[in-house]
Scaffold this motif. Structure first.
Motif, PDB file in Angstrom:
ATOM      1  N   ASN A  82      -8.255   8.642  33.141  1.00  0.00           N
ATOM      2  CA  ASN A  82      -9.207   9.548  32.503  1.00  0.00           C
ATOM      3  C   ASN A  82      -8.614  10.938  32.382  1.00  0.00           C
ATOM      4  O   ASN A  82      -8.004  11.436  33.334  1.00  0.00           O
ATOM      5  CB  ASN A  82     -10.497   9.634  33.335  1.00  0.00           C
ATOM      6  CG  ASN A  82     -11.248   8.337  33.354  1.00  0.00           C
ATOM      7  OD1 ASN A  82     -11.734   7.888  32.331  1.00  0.00           O
ATOM      8  ND2 ASN A  82     -11.328   7.700  34.506  1.00  0.00           N
ATOM      9  N   ALA A  83      -8.828  11.570  31.233  1.00  0.00           N
ATOM     10  CA  ALA A  83      -8.358  12.937  31.011  1.00  0.00           C
ATOM     11  C   ALA A  83      -9.130  13.889  31.921  1.00  0.00           C
ATOM     12  O   ALA A  83     -10.339  13.749  32.099  1.00  0.00           O
ATOM     13  CB  ALA A  83      -8.546  13.327  29.556  1.00  0.00           C
ATOM     14  N   GLN A  84      -8.415  14.858  32.505  1.00  0.00           N
ATOM     15  CA  GLN A  84      -9.006  15.859  33.387  1.00  0.00           C
ATOM     16  C   GLN A  84      -9.061  17.202  32.662  1.00  0.00           C
ATOM     17  O   GLN A  84      -8.341  17.424  31.683  1.00  0.00           O
ATOM     18  CB  GLN A  84      -8.166  15.999  34.661  1.00  0.00           C
ATOM     19  CG  GLN A  84      -7.981  14.690  35.427  1.00  0.00           C
ATOM     20  CD  GLN A  84      -9.287  14.145  35.968  1.00  0.00           C
ATOM     21  OE1 GLN A  84      -9.939  14.780  36.774  1.00  0.00           O
ATOM     22  NE2 GLN A  84      -9.667  12.970  35.493  1.00  0.00           N
ATOM     23  N   ALA A  85      -9.873  18.121  33.157  1.00  0.00           N
ATOM     24  CA  ALA A  85     -10.042  19.432  32.534  1.00  0.00           C
ATOM     25  C   ALA A  85      -8.748  20.245  32.517  1.00  0.00           C
ATOM     26  O   ALA A  85      -8.541  21.063  31.625  1.00  0.00           O
ATOM     27  CB  ALA A  85     -11.135  20.217  33.263  1.00  0.00           C
ATOM     28  N   ASP A  86      -7.844  19.993  33.474  1.00  0.00           N
ATOM     29  CA  ASP A  86      -6.597  20.768  33.546  1.00  0.00           C
ATOM     30  C   ASP A  86      -5.488  20.202  32.656  1.00  0.00           C
ATOM     31  O   ASP A  86      -4.352  20.657  32.710  1.00  0.00           O
ATOM     32  CB  ASP A  86      -6.109  20.877  34.989  1.00  0.00           C
ATOM     33  CG  ASP A  86      -5.683  19.545  35.581  1.00  0.00           C
ATOM     34  OD1 ASP A  86      -5.785  18.493  34.909  1.00  0.00           O
ATOM     35  OD2 ASP A  86      -5.229  19.549  36.749  1.00  0.00           O
ATOM     36  N   GLY A  87      -5.804  19.190  31.832  1.00  0.00           N
ATOM     37  CA  GLY A  87      -4.817  18.613  30.921  1.00  0.00           C
ATOM     38  C   GLY A  87      -4.074  17.423  31.472  1.00  0.00           C
ATOM     39  O   GLY A  87      -3.321  16.769  30.761  1.00  0.00           O
ATOM     40  N   THR A  88      -4.270  17.110  32.751  1.00  0.00           N
ATOM     41  CA  THR A  88      -3.625  15.931  33.324  1.00  0.00           C
ATOM     42  C   THR A  88      -4.470  14.694  33.024  1.00  0.00           C
ATOM     43  O   THR A  88      -5.613  14.797  32.570  1.00  0.00           O
ATOM     44  CB  THR A  88      -3.452  16.060  34.859  1.00  0.00           C
ATOM     45  OG1 THR A  88      -4.741  16.176  35.467  1.00  0.00           O
ATOM     46  CG2 THR A  88      -2.576  17.242  35.216  1.00  0.00           C
TER      47      THR A  88
END
Length: 193
Positions: A82-88
């Motif tokens: 899953n995509a995270q808010a920090d771009g990872t």
């Protein structure tokens, strides 16, 4: 870690590594992530994948093109990203029934990358790695840094076992192992599908 000069990891600690591969602008290629766990039985692997500009995970029907390799199967474990808010992109390979990942070394996850026309190079990073054993012991090895085309993606392993990192449900109930849904592991929310 110096580029192209990866130190040898500890022979007793579990760690992740990236099998050597190279990718150039306009290409689509697979990358394989290995798990080495000579002394530790593991039921959960979690990490954040950080990609350089111009490199992305291939998507098929809105889902990331990822798969488990020979050390586990869909009957034993689940794999999600899953995509995270920090771009990872957070990866989670887990067993809802506390089933151990087979063997002590080899491929566990295969991902497919797409390099856009402007991709030049850059580091692929596996960060915030968490490996969990059936008795809920957490192992947090060092981040893995890999530059495609420049050799091994193995980082120095720092074995900081956390006996105080049990798994809890959202209601605060201590669990023997992560279960389907949201779990709290090491103070962080972890979603198991």
């Amino acid at each position: 870690m110096e580029e192209g000069n990866a130190p040898e990891p500890s022979q007793t600690s579990a760690y992740l590594s990236i099998e050597p591969f190279d990718i150039k602008a306009g290409e689509t290629k697979e990358m394989v992530i290995d798990l080495t766990n000579p002394k530790d039985e593991l039921t959960l692997v979690q990490f954040d994948l950080r990609l350089p500009e111009g490199l992305s995970l291939k998507q098929v029907g809105g889902e990331y093109d990822i798969d488990m390799c020979g050390r586990t199967t869909w009957r034993k474990h689940s794999l999600d990203a899953n995509a995270q808010a920090d771009g990872t992109i957070r990866f989670l390979l887990a067993s809802s029934s506390n089933t151990v990942i087979d063997g002590t070394e080899g491929a566990i996850i295969k991902v497919t990358f797409v390099a856009d026309g402007g991709y030049q190079s850059g580091e692929i990073r596996l960060e915030n790695i968490l490996l969990v054993s059936p008795d809920e012991t957490g192992i947090k090895p060092a981040d893995v840094v890999y530059k495609p085309g420049e050799g091994s993606g193995i980082a120095t392993v720092i074995d900081v076992r956390q006996d105080s990192a049990p798994v809890y449900s959202l209601s605060g109930q201590r669990l023997a192992a992560p279960r389907r849904g949201v779990n709290i592991i090491g103070g962080k929310k972890v979603v198991v599908k």
